[in-house]
Design a protein around this motif. Structure first.
Motif, PDB file in Angstrom:
ATOM      1  N   HIS A  78       0.808  -1.228   0.000  1.00 43.14           N
ATOM      2  CA  HIS A  78       0.000   0.000   0.000  1.00 43.14           C
ATOM      3  C   HIS A  78       0.835   1.268   0.000  1.00 43.14           C
ATOM      4  CE1 HIS A  78      -3.874  -1.954   0.343  1.00 43.14           C
ATOM      5  NE2 HIS A  78      -3.310  -2.796   1.193  1.00 43.14           N
ATOM      6  N   GLY A  79       2.098   1.189  -0.374  1.00 43.58           N
ATOM      7  CA  GLY A  79       2.916   2.377  -0.553  1.00 43.58           C
ATOM      8  C   GLY A  79       3.433   3.003   0.735  1.00 43.58           C
ATOM      9  N   TYR A  80       3.758   4.266   0.615  1.00 45.96           N
ATOM     10  CA  TYR A  80       4.417   5.003   1.685  1.00 45.96           C
ATOM     11  C   TYR A  80       3.395   5.546   2.689  1.00 45.96           C
ATOM     12  CZ  TYR A  80       7.724   8.211   3.847  1.00 45.96           C
ATOM     13  OH  TYR A  80       8.534   8.859   4.733  1.00 45.96           O
ATOM     14  N   GLN A  81       3.669   5.362   3.966  1.00 42.94           N
ATOM     15  CA  GLN A  81       2.810   5.885   5.040  1.00 42.94           C
ATOM     16  C   GLN A  81       3.507   7.090   5.661  1.00 42.94           C
ATOM     17  OE1 GLN A  81      -0.340   4.782   6.691  1.00 42.94           O
ATOM     18  NE2 GLN A  81       0.033   6.862   7.383  1.00 42.94           N
ATOM     19  N   GLU A  82       2.858   8.247   5.606  1.00 45.46           N
ATOM     20  CA  GLU A  82       3.404   9.427   6.263  1.00 45.46           C
ATOM     21  C   GLU A  82       3.149   9.338   7.767  1.00 45.46           C
ATOM     22  OE1 GLU A  82       1.874  12.976   4.533  1.00 45.46           O
ATOM     23  OE2 GLU A  82       2.557  12.454   2.533  1.00 45.46           O
ATOM     24  N   GLN A  83       3.854  10.151   8.519  1.00 41.49           N
ATOM     25  CA  GLN A  83       3.653  10.206   9.972  1.00 41.49           C
ATOM     26  C   GLN A  83       2.231  10.694  10.258  1.00 41.49           C
ATOM     27  OE1 GLN A  83       6.866  11.859  12.387  1.00 41.49           O
ATOM     28  NE2 GLN A  83       5.376  13.293  13.203  1.00 41.49           N
ATOM     29  N   LYS A  84       1.490   9.947  11.097  1.00 43.94           N
ATOM     30  CA  LYS A  84       0.088  10.277  11.358  1.00 43.94           C
ATOM     31  C   LYS A  84      -0.271  10.062  12.818  1.00 43.94           C
ATOM     32  CE  LYS A  84      -1.119  11.132   7.132  1.00 43.94           C
ATOM     33  NZ  LYS A  84      -1.518  12.450   6.713  1.00 43.94           N
ATOM     34  N   PHE A  85      -1.111  10.953  13.336  1.00 42.70           N
ATOM     35  CA  PHE A  85      -1.684  10.778  14.666  1.00 42.70           C
ATOM     36  C   PHE A  85      -2.901   9.871  14.572  1.00 42.70           C
ATOM     37  CE2 PHE A  85       0.673  14.645  15.567  1.00 42.70           C
ATOM     38  CZ  PHE A  85       1.147  14.382  16.847  1.00 42.70           C
ATOM     39  N   PHE A  86      -3.195   9.155  15.652  1.00 43.89           N
ATOM     40  CA  PHE A  86      -4.424   8.357  15.733  1.00 43.89           C
ATOM     41  C   PHE A  86      -4.903   8.375  17.172  1.00 43.89           C
ATOM     42  CE2 PHE A  86      -0.821   5.590  16.229  1.00 43.89           C
ATOM     43  CZ  PHE A  86      -1.163   4.683  17.213  1.00 43.89           C
ATOM     44  N   TYR A  87      -6.183   8.046  17.364  1.00 45.59           N
ATOM     45  CA  TYR A  87      -6.841   8.191  18.657  1.00 45.59           C
ATOM     46  C   TYR A  87      -7.685   6.953  18.934  1.00 45.59           C
ATOM     47  CZ  TYR A  87      -5.784  12.795  16.841  1.00 45.59           C
ATOM     48  OH  TYR A  87      -5.137  13.856  16.268  1.00 45.59           O
ATOM     49  N   SER A  88      -7.812   6.599  20.216  1.00 47.63           N
ATOM     50  CA  SER A  88      -8.667   5.450  20.525  1.00 47.63           C
ATOM     51  C   SER A  88      -9.278   5.578  21.914  1.00 47.63           C
ATOM     52  CB  SER A  88      -7.888   4.135  20.411  1.00 47.63           C
ATOM     53  OG  SER A  88      -6.962   4.022  21.462  1.00 47.63           O
ATOM     54  N   PHE A  89     -10.360   4.859  22.076  1.00 45.89           N
ATOM     55  CA  PHE A  89     -11.053   4.719  23.358  1.00 45.89           C
ATOM     56  C   PHE A  89     -11.355   3.236  23.498  1.00 45.89           C
ATOM     57  CE2 PHE A  89     -15.024   4.438  25.793  1.00 45.89           C
ATOM     58  CZ  PHE A  89     -14.612   5.065  26.964  1.00 45.89           C
ATOM     59  N   SER A  90     -10.941   2.629  24.607  1.00 43.37           N
ATOM     60  CA  SER A  90     -11.109   1.179  24.713  1.00 43.37           C
ATOM     61  C   SER A  90     -11.382   0.740  26.148  1.00 43.37           C
ATOM     62  CB  SER A  90      -9.874   0.457  24.172  1.00 43.37           C
ATOM     63  OG  SER A  90      -8.718   0.867  24.849  1.00 43.37           O
ATOM     64  N   ARG A  91     -11.806  -0.495  26.239  1.00 38.69           N
ATOM     65  CA  ARG A  91     -12.099  -1.150  27.524  1.00 38.69           C
ATOM     66  C   ARG A  91     -11.055  -2.241  27.719  1.00 38.69           C
ATOM     67  NH1 ARG A  91     -13.170  -3.393  31.999  1.00 38.69           N
ATOM     68  NH2 ARG A  91     -15.273  -3.866  32.697  1.00 38.69           N
ATOM     69  N   VAL A  92     -10.390  -2.212  28.867  1.00 35.19           N
ATOM     70  CA  VAL A  92      -9.398  -3.230  29.201  1.00 35.19           C
ATOM     71  C   VAL A  92     -10.041  -4.194  30.188  1.00 35.19           C
ATOM     72  CG1 VAL A  92      -7.145  -3.663  30.231  1.00 35.19           C
ATOM     73  CG2 VAL A  92      -7.488  -1.654  28.785  1.00 35.19           C
ATOM     74  N   VAL A  93      -9.963  -5.479  29.876  1.00 35.02           N
ATOM     75  CA  VAL A  93     -10.595  -6.519  30.691  1.00 35.02           C
ATOM     76  C   VAL A  93      -9.502  -7.347  31.358  1.00 35.02           C
ATOM     77  CG1 VAL A  93     -12.095  -8.547  30.651  1.00 35.02           C
ATOM     78  CG2 VAL A  93     -12.568  -6.605  29.136  1.00 35.02           C
ATOM     79  N   ASN A  94      -9.657  -7.594  32.646  1.00 27.90           N
ATOM     80  CA  ASN A  94      -8.708  -8.407  33.391  1.00 27.90           C
ATOM     81  C   ASN A  94      -9.399  -9.689  33.841  1.00 27.90           C
ATOM     82  OD1 ASN A  94      -6.773  -9.529  34.996  1.00 27.90           O
ATOM     83  ND2 ASN A  94      -6.569  -7.787  36.376  1.00 27.90           N
ATOM     84  N   PRO A  95      -9.208 -10.791  33.097  1.00 25.52           N
ATOM     85  CA  PRO A  95      -9.873 -12.045  33.480  1.00 25.52           C
ATOM     86  C   PRO A  95      -9.213 -12.753  34.665  1.00 25.52           C
ATOM     87  CG  PRO A  95      -8.590 -12.371  31.493  1.00 25.52           C
ATOM     88  CD  PRO A  95      -8.503 -10.910  31.830  1.00 25.52           C
TER      89      PRO A  95
END
Length: 164
Positions: A78-95
């Motif tokens: 898929h070619g060249y990837q420029e520097q990029k910001f990304f964001y996330s919101f997640s749930r961490v589960v501890n079994p």
């Protein structure tokens, strides 16, 4: 007209249980901070080999808000990837599982990854975390599960340091 409150044995036990429960919540809250900040560094694997860094806050030892930065570089197919910001919101589960002296945790969440070559803008964030007291090692995966036309996925490993 006044109303009398009759304290039965059951009512006394319910009140005692509620007081005990509330005090245990307070004790647990004092052991762990409400928000735990962290920083992380890693690399992508499989479809690219780009550096990844980020920072975030984990709330109540469950919810994670994250901002990351993927370094520039080539991707496979898929070619060249420029520097990029990304964001996330997640749930961490501890079994409650343990492995090699650490706890195994899992992550599921949503991510916004604008202009990534390997995935679309809206994705799922999955993770398998090996948690130790002051650091984590995580395998992560960002994917739209076929929602976007481009969906090679972003996979990688990172080390996260907890800022106590």
């Amino acid at each position: 007209m006044s109303r009398k409150i009759k304290l039965t044995t059951t009512a006394c036990l319910v009140i005692a249980f509620l007081l005990y429960f509330l005090s245990s919540l307070n004790a647990e809250a004092q052991e762990k901070p409400f928000a735990q900040p962290y920083i992380e560094l890693g690399t992508t694997v499989i479809h690219s080999e780009n550096s990844v860094g980020g920072a975030g806050l984990k709330f109540n030892d469950r919810w994670d808000v994250h901002i990351g930065l993927m370094g520039e570089g080539e991707t496979r197919q898929h070619g060249y990837q420029e520097q990029k910001f990304f964001y996330s919101f997640s749930r961490v589960v501890n079994p409650g599982w343990r492995f090699l002296g650490g706890e195994i945790k899992t992550r599921i969440g949503v991510a916004y990854t604008p202009d990534f070559q390997l995935v679309g803008e809206r994705n799922y964030r999955l993770g398998l975390i090996f948690h130790y007291e002051i650091f984590d090692i995580e395998y992560f995966h960002y994917s739209s599960a076929g929602i976007n036309d481009v969906n090679r996925g972003v996979d990688g490993f990172l080390v996260r340091a907890w800022l106590h």
